[in-house]
Design an enzyme around this catalytic site. Structure first.
Site, PDB file in Angstrom:
ATOM      1  N   ASP A 236       0.828  -1.211   0.000  1.00 17.58           N
ATOM      2  CA  ASP A 236       0.000   0.000   0.000  1.00 17.58           C
ATOM      3  C   ASP A 236       0.859   1.256   0.000  1.00 17.58           C
ATOM      4  O   ASP A 236       2.014   1.238   0.418  1.00 17.58           O
ATOM      5  CB  ASP A 236      -0.905   0.016   1.221  1.00 17.58           C
ATOM      6  N   GLU A 237       0.262   2.340  -0.461  1.00 16.97           N
ATOM      7  CA  GLU A 237       0.825   3.681  -0.351  1.00 16.97           C
ATOM      8  C   GLU A 237       2.288   3.719  -0.791  1.00 16.97           C
ATOM      9  O   GLU A 237       3.205   3.886   0.014  1.00 16.97           O
ATOM     10  CB  GLU A 237       0.644   4.202   1.081  1.00 16.97           C
ATOM     11  N   TRP A 283      -9.217  -1.709   1.547  1.00 15.61           N
ATOM     12  CA  TRP A 283      -9.226  -0.651   2.550  1.00 15.61           C
ATOM     13  C   TRP A 283      -9.597   0.719   1.985  1.00 15.61           C
ATOM     14  O   TRP A 283     -10.146   1.553   2.715  1.00 15.61           O
ATOM     15  CB  TRP A 283      -7.864  -0.569   3.239  1.00 15.61           C
ATOM     16  N   GLU A 352      -0.900   5.566  15.104  1.00 15.92           N
ATOM     17  CA  GLU A 352      -0.147   6.822  15.113  1.00 15.92           C
ATOM     18  C   GLU A 352      -0.521   7.686  16.319  1.00 15.92           C
ATOM     19  O   GLU A 352       0.337   8.301  16.949  1.00 15.92           O
ATOM     20  CB  GLU A 352      -0.411   7.618  13.827  1.00 15.92           C
TER      21      GLU A 352
END
Length: 426
Positions: A236-237, A283, A352
């Protein structure tokens, strides 16, 4: 009866449990514990209880009823992971997706590559909240699991009908690995540090054969610890990813297949040409899951818009570190994966902004309790007005007995707020 199913019969003189398998026995016992009352959720259960007579015939709607716990951004100790497994098991959730590596930390011992933990396992500080400035808290953060820790976690989960699915994120979200071994990164001569920010790093792994071999060795170590058929590889990303990065991912997928395992990937990998059959975690949106299913992939539905439990629970100013979408308890209960033939569904607890186990409790519960019913029970007849008093009058006292510091239904306690810490609401 169906897999994981059970039949519980309670008469004035006996309790009889018929089961499909070991998981069904575990879930039948969980139901009996629920009927016995909140005191049976304490470490030392209460005295004799009266339970109602009747028959419960039950089995889950989905085979995959998961929750991701991000231990890379903020490390959770082994004891805290074991406690989280207990909470999943009490809700009849059966997959712990353990996010072990990211830009901000590497959390699994790999003896062949000790710098992954000695260097990649800690960072000099962390962004507090979410902002675009340089401010950091200046507090070192780190930790990792030894191989024996992870063996214990896997065995503990197995006794509670929970499968632990590990994830090593490639080719992005790899800054911690690059800091440990700069030759893995885009510029081996650069001085890399474990990232202290949140968001999406543009530092991707390089695609050399030596880097591929490095991660084959990492995954081989992983396979010795985790018996799960599914192994998470991220994907991902990846801003700036090239065709060579797609080939890199395909090589790792093939390597896992050669070892008798299957890759679990985030839905961005659908953009890779000639992608072999994998399991897709959908997602970004629900549409990605439909595309994956149409292409013949197995699918786990976990869209950010519905089941990201780190997102804020209201738009009230007291909500701590308000990031992401507003997703209320009612919103989570109303979610329906609604895609034929999927493996199941999964909630996500990204960390986070969850720097303690208390913060994880607040973000996850009681929304994860609502999600557990979504994953287990048929959608027909689901009614939030019927669910809410069951939660309030019966289940929240169980969470109290378990010591869960959940978010009260009418908003946070004063000590659960984070005044002055900026968020990034959507």
């Amino acid at each position: 009866m169906p897999a994981e199913g059970y039949r519980l019969e309670i008469t004035p003189s006996s309790v009889t449990l018929d089961v499909a398998d070991a998981a069904g026995e575990f879930y039948g016992r969980q139901t009996l514990r629920q009927l016995a009352g909140p005191s049976w959720f304490r470490s030392v259960p209460g005295g004799p209880s009266t339970v109602p007579c009747g028959v419960v015939v039950d089995h889950p709607r989905f085979a995959w009823r998961g929750c991701l716990l991000d231990v890379a951004r903020h490390f959770r100790t082994k004891a805290e992971v074991l406690r989280f497994i207990d909470l999943l098991a009490a809700h009849k959730l059966n997959v712990l997706h353990l996010h072990l590596t990211d830009d901000q930390g590497w959390r699994i011992e790999i003896p062949e590559f000790p710098r992954l933990t000695s260097v990649g396992g800690w960072r000099t500080g962390s962004m507090v909240g979410r902002h675009d400035g340089p401010e950091r808290d200046g507090r070192p953060h780190g930790g990792f699991y030894t191989l024996d820790d992870l063996r214990e976690i896997v065995a503990y989960a197995g006794l509670r009908a929970v499968t632990v699915v590990p994830e090593i994120d490639i080719p992005g979200h790899a800054r911690a690995a690059i800091a440990a071994y700069p030759e893995l990164g885009p510029d081996p001569s650069a001085q890399w540090e474990v990232w202290t920010s949140w968001g999406i790093s543009t530092s991707l792994l390089n695609t050399s054969e030596s880097t591929v071999d490095f991660f084959k060795a990492v995954f081989d170590q992983l396979l010795e610890i985790f018996p799960s058929e599914m192994i998470g590889i991220g994907g991902d990303e990846v801003p700036g990813a090239t065709a060579e990065h797609g080939l890199f991912v395909r090589k790792i997928i093939a390597h896992l297949e050669s070892r008798g395992r299957r890759a679990l990937c985030w839905d961005e990998v659908l953009e890779i040409p000639d992608l072999p059959k994998v399991t897709i975690s959908s997602w970004r949106n629900s549409e990605a899951g439909a595309i994956a299913a149409a292409a013949g992939h197995d699918v786990v539905m976990c869209p950010e818009q519905h089941v990201y439990l780190d997102h804020r629970q209201s738009d009230h100013p007291d909500e701590p570190i308000p990031v992401g979408f507003v997703r209320t308890l009612e919103d989570v209960y109303a979610y329906d994966p609604a895609l034929p033939g999927i493996l199941g569904t999964q909630a996500q607890v990204w960390s986070e902004h969850l720097d303690t186990a208390r913060r994880v409790d607040y973000a996850a519960f009681p929304r994860l309790s609502a999600f557990a019913e979504v994953a287990w029970s048929p959608v027909e007849g689901r009614d939030f007005a019927e669910f809410l008093p069951r939660l309030r009058d019966h289940h929240l006292p169980r969470l109290d007995a378990l010591g869960v510091e959940y978010r009260p239904l009418d908003g946070p306690h004063p000590w659960q707020t984070r005044p002055g810490v900026p968020g990034r609401p959507i």
